[in-house]
Design a protein around this motif. Sequence first.
Motif, PDB file in Angstrom:
ATOM      1  N   ARG A  59      54.664  27.557 -34.691  1.00  0.00           N
ATOM      2  CA  ARG A  59      53.695  26.049 -33.235  1.00  0.00           C
ATOM      3  C   ARG A  59      54.605  24.451 -33.481  1.00  0.00           C
ATOM      4  O   ARG A  59      55.409  24.678 -34.457  1.00  0.00           O
ATOM      5  CB  ARG A  59      52.325  26.280 -34.152  1.00  0.00           C
ATOM      6  CG  ARG A  59      52.232  25.820 -35.746  1.00  0.00           C
ATOM      7  CD  ARG A  59      51.616  25.810 -36.170  1.00  0.00           C
ATOM      8  NE  ARG A  59      51.689  25.945 -38.037  1.00  0.00           N
ATOM      9  CZ  ARG A  59      52.140  27.375 -38.627  1.00  0.00           C
ATOM     10  NH1 ARG A  59      51.785  28.394 -37.882  1.00  0.00           N
ATOM     11  NH2 ARG A  59      52.324  27.649 -39.988  1.00  0.00           N
ATOM     12  N   ASP A  60      54.077  23.493 -32.905  1.00  0.00           N
ATOM     13  CA  ASP A  60      54.749  22.287 -32.976  1.00  0.00           C
ATOM     14  C   ASP A  60      53.824  21.319 -33.641  1.00  0.00           C
ATOM     15  O   ASP A  60      52.426  21.485 -33.318  1.00  0.00           O
ATOM     16  CB  ASP A  60      55.045  22.014 -31.603  1.00  0.00           C
ATOM     17  CG  ASP A  60      55.659  20.691 -31.899  1.00  0.00           C
ATOM     18  OD1 ASP A  60      56.134  20.387 -32.527  1.00  0.00           O
ATOM     19  OD2 ASP A  60      54.317  19.761 -31.363  1.00  0.00           O
ATOM     20  N   ALA A 142      63.320   8.783 -34.115  1.00  0.00           N
ATOM     21  CA  ALA A 142      64.022   9.437 -33.103  1.00  0.00           C
ATOM     22  C   ALA A 142      62.775   8.666 -31.489  1.00  0.00           C
ATOM     23  O   ALA A 142      62.206   7.398 -31.840  1.00  0.00           O
ATOM     24  CB  ALA A 142      63.215  10.741 -33.678  1.00  0.00           C
ATOM     25  N   ASP A 144      60.279   9.403 -30.143  1.00  0.00           N
ATOM     26  CA  ASP A 144      58.485   9.954 -30.661  1.00  0.00           C
ATOM     27  C   ASP A 144      58.017   9.428 -31.336  1.00  0.00           C
ATOM     28  O   ASP A 144      57.224   8.166 -31.534  1.00  0.00           O
ATOM     29  CB  ASP A 144      57.289  11.118 -31.004  1.00  0.00           C
ATOM     30  CG  ASP A 144      58.638  11.373 -32.106  1.00  0.00           C
ATOM     31  OD1 ASP A 144      59.071  11.303 -33.013  1.00  0.00           O
ATOM     32  OD2 ASP A 144      57.719  12.183 -32.315  1.00  0.00           O
ATOM     33  N   TYR A 146      58.968   7.821 -34.729  1.00  0.00           N
ATOM     34  CA  TYR A 146      59.194   9.014 -35.650  1.00  0.00           C
ATOM     35  C   TYR A 146      60.211   8.524 -36.458  1.00  0.00           C
ATOM     36  O   TYR A 146      61.413   7.991 -35.897  1.00  0.00           O
ATOM     37  CB  TYR A 146      59.195  10.634 -35.625  1.00  0.00           C
ATOM     38  CG  TYR A 146      59.341  11.223 -36.727  1.00  0.00           C
ATOM     39  CD1 TYR A 146      57.659  11.867 -37.917  1.00  0.00           C
ATOM     40  CD2 TYR A 146      60.170  11.772 -37.765  1.00  0.00           C
ATOM     41  CE1 TYR A 146      57.749  12.145 -38.303  1.00  0.00           C
ATOM     42  CE2 TYR A 146      59.822  12.793 -39.027  1.00  0.00           C
ATOM     43  CZ  TYR A 146      58.737  13.114 -39.247  1.00  0.00           C
ATOM     44  OH  TYR A 146      58.986  13.598 -40.538  1.00  0.00           O
ATOM     45  N   GLY A 188      60.985  19.985 -43.961  1.00  0.00           N
ATOM     46  CA  GLY A 188      60.501  19.987 -42.916  1.00  0.00           C
ATOM     47  C   GLY A 188      60.528  18.637 -42.668  1.00  0.00           C
ATOM     48  O   GLY A 188      60.995  18.083 -40.986  1.00  0.00           O
ATOM     49  N   TYR A 189      59.844  17.632 -43.052  1.00  0.00           N
ATOM     50  CA  TYR A 189      59.967  16.057 -42.553  1.00  0.00           C
ATOM     51  C   TYR A 189      60.351  15.781 -42.531  1.00  0.00           C
ATOM     52  O   TYR A 189      61.143  14.195 -41.186  1.00  0.00           O
ATOM     53  CB  TYR A 189      58.247  15.429 -42.726  1.00  0.00           C
ATOM     54  CG  TYR A 189      58.435  15.557 -44.282  1.00  0.00           C
ATOM     55  CD1 TYR A 189      58.350  13.524 -44.928  1.00  0.00           C
ATOM     56  CD2 TYR A 189      58.006  15.490 -45.856  1.00  0.00           C
ATOM     57  CE1 TYR A 189      59.071  13.099 -46.596  1.00  0.00           C
ATOM     58  CE2 TYR A 189      58.032  15.749 -47.153  1.00  0.00           C
ATOM     59  CZ  TYR A 189      58.640  14.678 -47.161  1.00  0.00           C
ATOM     60  OH  TYR A 189      58.512  14.414 -48.311  1.00  0.00           O
ATOM     61  N   TRP A 191      63.311  16.921 -41.494  1.00  0.00           N
ATOM     62  CA  TRP A 191      63.934  17.701 -40.008  1.00  0.00           C
ATOM     63  C   TRP A 191      63.990  16.713 -39.364  1.00  0.00           C
ATOM     64  O   TRP A 191      63.230  17.111 -37.658  1.00  0.00           O
ATOM     65  CB  TRP A 191      63.857  18.771 -39.864  1.00  0.00           C
ATOM     66  CG  TRP A 191      65.395  19.951 -41.178  1.00  0.00           C
ATOM     67  CD1 TRP A 191      64.085  19.538 -42.419  1.00  0.00           C
ATOM     68  CD2 TRP A 191      65.843  20.987 -41.151  1.00  0.00           C
ATOM     69  NE1 TRP A 191      64.631  20.123 -42.945  1.00  0.00           N
ATOM     70  CE2 TRP A 191      65.534  21.492 -41.967  1.00  0.00           C
ATOM     71  CE3 TRP A 191      66.778  21.672 -39.971  1.00  0.00           C
ATOM     72  CZ2 TRP A 191      66.615  22.479 -42.336  1.00  0.00           C
ATOM     73  CZ3 TRP A 191      66.731  22.928 -40.075  1.00  0.00           C
ATOM     74  CH2 TRP A 191      66.809  22.915 -41.489  1.00  0.00           C
ATOM     75  N   ALA A 192      64.591  14.851 -38.383  1.00  0.00           N
ATOM     76  CA  ALA A 192      64.865  14.436 -37.688  1.00  0.00           C
ATOM     77  C   ALA A 192      65.092  14.535 -36.487  1.00  0.00           C
ATOM     78  O   ALA A 192      66.103  15.313 -36.123  1.00  0.00           O
ATOM     79  CB  ALA A 192      64.831  12.876 -37.504  1.00  0.00           C
ATOM     80  N   TRP A 210      56.369  10.300 -42.552  1.00  0.00           N
ATOM     81  CA  TRP A 210      55.066  10.663 -43.815  1.00  0.00           C
ATOM     82  C   TRP A 210      55.371  10.156 -45.208  1.00  0.00           C
ATOM     83  O   TRP A 210      54.708  10.271 -45.495  1.00  0.00           O
ATOM     84  CB  TRP A 210      55.549  12.382 -43.544  1.00  0.00           C
ATOM     85  CG  TRP A 210      55.798  13.059 -42.155  1.00  0.00           C
ATOM     86  CD1 TRP A 210      55.761  13.488 -41.370  1.00  0.00           C
ATOM     87  CD2 TRP A 210      53.598  13.483 -42.471  1.00  0.00           C
ATOM     88  NE1 TRP A 210      54.984  14.067 -40.549  1.00  0.00           N
ATOM     89  CE2 TRP A 210      53.297  14.112 -41.183  1.00  0.00           C
ATOM     90  CE3 TRP A 210      52.151  13.001 -42.587  1.00  0.00           C
ATOM     91  CZ2 TRP A 210      52.304  14.291 -40.009  1.00  0.00           C
ATOM     92  CZ3 TRP A 210      51.190  13.352 -41.869  1.00  0.00           C
ATOM     93  CH2 TRP A 210      51.613  13.679 -40.313  1.00  0.00           C
TER      94      TRP A 210
HETATM   95  N1  MTE Z   1      60.937  12.993 -34.157  1.00  0.00           N
HETATM   96  C1  MTE Z   1      60.130  14.091 -34.745  1.00  0.00           C
HETATM   97  N2  MTE Z   1      61.117  14.412 -36.124  1.00  0.00           N
HETATM   98  C2  MTE Z   1      60.275  15.549 -36.573  1.00  0.00           C
HETATM   99  C3  MTE Z   1      59.066  15.362 -36.372  1.00  0.00           C
HETATM  100  C4  MTE Z   1      57.792  14.164 -35.331  1.00  0.00           C
HETATM  101  O1  MTE Z   1      56.176  14.360 -35.543  1.00  0.00           O
HETATM  102  N3  MTE Z   1      58.894  13.808 -35.006  1.00  0.00           N
HETATM  103  N4  MTE Z   1      57.670  16.333 -37.458  1.00  0.00           N
HETATM  104  C5  MTE Z   1      58.600  17.346 -38.869  1.00  0.00           C
HETATM  105  C6  MTE Z   1      57.957  17.981 -39.928  1.00  0.00           C
HETATM  106  S1  MTE Z   1      56.494  17.098 -40.551  1.00  0.00           S
HETATM  107  C7  MTE Z   1      58.334  19.385 -39.781  1.00  0.00           C
HETATM  108  S2  MTE Z   1      58.191  20.065 -40.538  1.00  0.00           S
HETATM  109  C8  MTE Z   1      59.565  19.431 -38.840  1.00  0.00           C
HETATM  110  C9  MTE Z   1      59.539  20.741 -38.244  1.00  0.00           C
HETATM  111  O2  MTE Z   1      58.296  20.532 -37.698  1.00  0.00           O
HETATM  112  P1  MTE Z   1      57.489  22.457 -36.818  1.00  0.00           P
HETATM  113  O3  MTE Z   1      57.908  22.680 -37.856  1.00  0.00           O
HETATM  114  O4  MTE Z   1      57.182  22.093 -35.433  1.00  0.00           O
HETATM  115  O5  MTE Z   1      59.359  22.241 -35.639  1.00  0.00           O
HETATM  116  O6  MTE Z   1      59.901  18.581 -37.816  1.00  0.00           O
HETATM  117  C10 MTE Z   1      59.813  17.237 -38.595  1.00  0.00           C
HETATM  118  N5  MTE Z   1      60.297  16.121 -37.386  1.00  0.00           N
END
Ligand code: MTE
Length: 216
Positions: A59-60, A142, A144, A146, A188-189, A191-192, A210
């Motif tokens: 899931r995204d 990024a 979006d 982020y 995970g957060y 991993w931009a 985050w």
């Molecule tokens: N540009 C961008 N990168 C992002 C995010 C995002 O909202 N925007 N979410 C982060 C988070 S919180 C996670 S857990 C990871 C992996 O997300 P996925 O599990 O949806 O692949 O991406 C990261 N990278």
Amino acid sequence: MKKAAGCMLLLLCAILLGSCNSGDNSGTDGVSNATMKRYQELEIREYEGVRLDPSVGPRDNSISGIQNVDISTYELAITGLVKESIALTYEEVLELPSYEKLITLHCVEGWDATVLWKGVLLSDLIEMAGADSAANTVIFHAVDGYTTALPLQDVIDKKIILAYSSNRIPLPPALGYPFIVVAEDKPGYKWARWVTKIELSDDPYYLGYWESRGFP
Ligand SMILES: Nc1nc2c(c(=O)[nH]1)N[C@H]1C(S)=C(S)[C@@H](COP(=O)(O)O)O[C@H]1N2
Ligand SMILES: [Mo]
């Protein structure tokens, strides 16, 4: 005695494995049907005897949904505390020396994903712009909106890559096409995805999306 212990261990593993796949009819080689559906066409599923997981997760959870980047106008900027800010096209990044890394992400939710990543060293990109001596933090921006950051020393020491390929296919949009930070050993957060700007900073306390909402 030893044999009995071994059997117990096997049994325990079987139970544990079984519980992970519960509710899912199994497909080939014990891979669930739901997992099989997530493999993209042409995505490799095995590397040097190790089974790879589909690179796109179930899931995204990104802040504004999956981004679709127009590569014809895309640029990757390397800026901030550098000798000279630069902007590279997608093709220019792909021409740099590439590195492949097999990385298992251990999710806090309890699952693992092993993916073969390919990309360029962030330190090579940073070197092209030339980091100022005061720089100690790398901030990723990024499309979006982020943001997240990593210590510059970690980026260098761990040879962190900016990946454009997962399991030997171009990075799918869901994973951050054109580029994702493969922040191995980090949550995970970090991993931009959909990275457009790499900013060098002297603020080790910089808070990204985050991080400013309470994550370390
Ligand atoms: N540009 C961008 N990168 C992002 C995010 C995002 O909202 N925007 N979410 C982060 C988070 S919180 C996670 S857990 C990871 C992996 O997300 P996925 O599990 O949806 O692949 O991406 C990261 N990278
Ligand atoms: Mo996350």
